[in-house]
Scaffold this motif. Sequence first.
Motif, PDB file in Angstrom:
ATOM      1  N   ALA A   1       0.696  -1.299   0.095  1.00  0.00           N
ATOM      2  CA  ALA A   1      -0.021  -0.095  -0.026  1.00  0.00           C
ATOM      3  C   ALA A   1       0.985   1.206   0.088  1.00  0.00           C
ATOM      4  O   ALA A   1       2.036   1.381   0.503  1.00  0.00           O
ATOM      5  CB  ALA A   1      -1.043   0.108   1.437  1.00  0.00           C
ATOM      6  N   LYS A   2       0.402   2.271  -0.628  1.00  0.00           N
ATOM      7  CA  LYS A   2       1.025   3.639  -0.530  1.00  0.00           C
ATOM      8  C   LYS A   2       0.800   4.170   1.093  1.00  0.00           C
ATOM      9  O   LYS A   2      -0.265   4.008   1.516  1.00  0.00           O
ATOM     10  CB  LYS A   2       0.426   4.422  -1.456  1.00  0.00           C
ATOM     11  N   ILE A   3       2.008   4.670   1.192  1.00  0.00           N
ATOM     12  CA  ILE A   3       1.635   5.317   2.742  1.00  0.00           C
ATOM     13  C   ILE A   3       1.300   6.881   2.833  1.00  0.00           C
ATOM     14  O   ILE A   3       1.458   7.509   1.731  1.00  0.00           O
ATOM     15  CB  ILE A   3       3.367   5.171   3.383  1.00  0.00           C
ATOM     16  N   HIS A   4       0.808   7.248   3.774  1.00  0.00           N
ATOM     17  CA  HIS A   4       0.351   8.618   3.822  1.00  0.00           C
ATOM     18  C   HIS A   4       1.180   9.371   4.320  1.00  0.00           C
ATOM     19  O   HIS A   4       2.331   9.086   4.987  1.00  0.00           O
ATOM     20  CB  HIS A   4      -0.949   8.572   4.981  1.00  0.00           C
ATOM     21  N   GLU A   5       1.229  10.999   4.225  1.00  0.00           N
ATOM     22  CA  GLU A   5       2.396  11.735   4.317  1.00  0.00           C
ATOM     23  C   GLU A   5       2.279  11.719   5.850  1.00  0.00           C
ATOM     24  O   GLU A   5       1.468  11.757   6.667  1.00  0.00           O
ATOM     25  CB  GLU A   5       1.891  13.248   4.086  1.00  0.00           C
ATOM     26  N   GLY A   6       3.514  11.514   6.575  1.00  0.00           N
ATOM     27  CA  GLY A   6       3.879  11.540   8.045  1.00  0.00           C
ATOM     28  C   GLY A   6       3.423  10.251   8.742  1.00  0.00           C
ATOM     29  O   GLY A   6       3.898  10.128   9.841  1.00  0.00           O
ATOM     30  N   GLN A   7       3.127   9.225   7.818  1.00  0.00           N
ATOM     31  CA  GLN A   7       2.595   8.132   8.487  1.00  0.00           C
ATOM     32  C   GLN A   7       4.161   7.050   8.645  1.00  0.00           C
ATOM     33  O   GLN A   7       4.874   7.267   7.823  1.00  0.00           O
ATOM     34  CB  GLN A   7       1.768   7.330   7.778  1.00  0.00           C
ATOM     35  N   THR A   8       3.970   6.342   9.975  1.00  0.00           N
ATOM     36  CA  THR A   8       5.109   5.464  10.097  1.00  0.00           C
ATOM     37  C   THR A   8       4.617   4.179   9.317  1.00  0.00           C
ATOM     38  O   THR A   8       3.638   3.546   9.192  1.00  0.00           O
ATOM     39  CB  THR A   8       5.224   5.187  11.595  1.00  0.00           C
ATOM     40  N   ILE A   9       5.592   3.218   9.079  1.00  0.00           N
ATOM     41  CA  ILE A   9       5.246   1.847   8.693  1.00  0.00           C
ATOM     42  C   ILE A   9       4.490   1.178   9.477  1.00  0.00           C
ATOM     43  O   ILE A   9       3.485   0.104   9.179  1.00  0.00           O
ATOM     44  CB  ILE A   9       6.752   1.083   8.357  1.00  0.00           C
ATOM     45  N   LEU A  10       4.507   1.337  10.920  1.00  0.00           N
ATOM     46  CA  LEU A  10       3.861   0.687  11.999  1.00  0.00           C
ATOM     47  C   LEU A  10       2.538   1.051  11.814  1.00  0.00           C
ATOM     48  O   LEU A  10       1.448   0.267  11.762  1.00  0.00           O
ATOM     49  CB  LEU A  10       4.208   1.048  13.384  1.00  0.00           C
TER      50      LEU A  10
ATOM     51  N   ALA B   1       9.908   4.287  11.299  1.00  0.00           N
ATOM     52  CA  ALA B   1      10.524   4.258   9.886  1.00  0.00           C
ATOM     53  C   ALA B   1       9.479   5.045   9.223  1.00  0.00           C
ATOM     54  O   ALA B   1       8.438   4.601   9.156  1.00  0.00           O
ATOM     55  CB  ALA B   1      10.679   2.859   9.615  1.00  0.00           C
ATOM     56  N   LYS B   2       9.949   5.983   8.469  1.00  0.00           N
ATOM     57  CA  LYS B   2       9.320   6.716   7.431  1.00  0.00           C
ATOM     58  C   LYS B   2       9.821   6.692   6.138  1.00  0.00           C
ATOM     59  O   LYS B   2      11.260   7.104   6.167  1.00  0.00           O
ATOM     60  CB  LYS B   2       8.877   8.190   8.011  1.00  0.00           C
ATOM     61  N   PRO B   3       9.445   6.109   4.958  1.00  0.00           N
ATOM     62  CA  PRO B   3       9.949   5.884   3.794  1.00  0.00           C
ATOM     63  C   PRO B   3      10.613   6.674   3.330  1.00  0.00           C
ATOM     64  O   PRO B   3      10.030   8.067   3.098  1.00  0.00           O
ATOM     65  CB  PRO B   3       8.930   5.002   2.917  1.00  0.00           C
TER      66      PRO B   3
END
Length: 355
Positions: free
Chosen positions: A282-291, A345-347
Motif C-alpha cells: 500500500a502507499k503510505i500517507h504523508e507523515g505516517q510510519t510503517i507501523l 520508520a518513514k520511507p
Amino acid sequence: MSENPTAPLTAKWRGQLRVESIIDETPAVRTFRLRAAGDAPLPFTFVPGQFLNVAFWIGGARMNRSYSISSSPNERDYVDLTIKREPRGAVSRHIVDLLKVGDVIEAGGPVGKFTFNGTEAESVVLLSAGVGITPMTSIARYLTEQSWPGDIFFIYSCRTEADFMFQKALAELEHRNPKLHVVVTMTKAGPDWKGPRGRLTKELLTGAVPDLAKRRVHVCGPPTMMDGAKALLIEIGVSPDNLKTEAFGAVKPAPAAPGLTAKPSVIATGLLVTFSTNNKSAKIHEGQTILELSEELGIGIENSCRVGTCGICKVKMTSGEVDQEVQDSLDDDDKKNGIILACQAKPKTEVTVEA
C-alpha cells in the motif's frame, strides 16, 4: 547485594520471571518484585533508568508493554516493576488486578537510554510526576548506595498525599544521603500537607535547585507535564543537551469510532510499502510510519512504546531506505542487518519489510 554484578548487560535477554511479592504503593499503584526461576541471581544487569518489556495474552491477543525498573541495579536477587492501574489500560488492569505471588511472566530487556549512573555529570536533577517517579527512584537508590558525591535534586509532583509513591523509601534515602534533596509538590493536597502546593513552576524549580540552568535534568511523567516542564527548563536556560526525557508509553494510536475502520479518509499518495510476509502492499500517507500503515492493513507488528525505545517493533527491511527520528533500541548489529523500528520508520524510497 553485590556491587560488581557478573551477569551480562544485554538488551537481548528474554525469559521468564516469577512474582515474589507485591507491594501496594498507592490505591492505584503496585510494585511487583520479580525473581528468576529457581531463585537464581537475575539473568541480566541494567543501568538505573532502564525498563523491561513484558508480554501477556489477554482476550486472545498478545499485548506488550514497557515498565520502568524502580529497584537499584545493585540488587542482584530481584527486580522491581512499579505499575499504575490505568482505567482504560488492558495490560495494567490485568497486572494490578489479577497478577498473584507465584505467577510467572514473560519479560525482555533491559532497554532504554534514560539512564544516569553518576559518570555523565557532577550533579543531577530528577524531575517527575505521577508514575514517572519510578526510574528516578532507581537512580536515587543506586547513587546513594554508591556514595556518589554529587548533589541529587529530586523533585516530584503528584495530586494528593495518597498518591505520593515511595514516600517512606525516599525519606530513608534522604536520611542516608546528605546530598539528596527531595522536594514534593501536590496539586490537590489536604490541609495537613506542609510542603509546596500546585503544579511545577519556574519559581519552584529555581528555588529548589541552585544554578539550575547549568545542571543535567531528567524529566519523566505524563506527556502534558513533560511538555510544560521542558518549556520551563528551556526558558530557565537549561541546555537541550542537558535535558533528558522518558516518553515511552506516551504515544498510543487513537481508537477508531465504533463501527468505523481505522483507515484514514484521505487517499494515500506516498511511497509504496510492501509487507512481504503478508503479501500486502500500500502507499503510505504523508507523515505516517510503517507501523501505522501496518495497522491500517491489519498486519500485526508487535509494539509497545511507539517512541523508539523498547525495540519490540523491530522488523527487517529487505529493500529501500527510511528515516527514523529515534533509534535508541537499535544496536550496530541491527543496523548492519537492515533491522528498523516500525514505529519510527518513514520511507524515503519504496520499501519492503518482512512483516
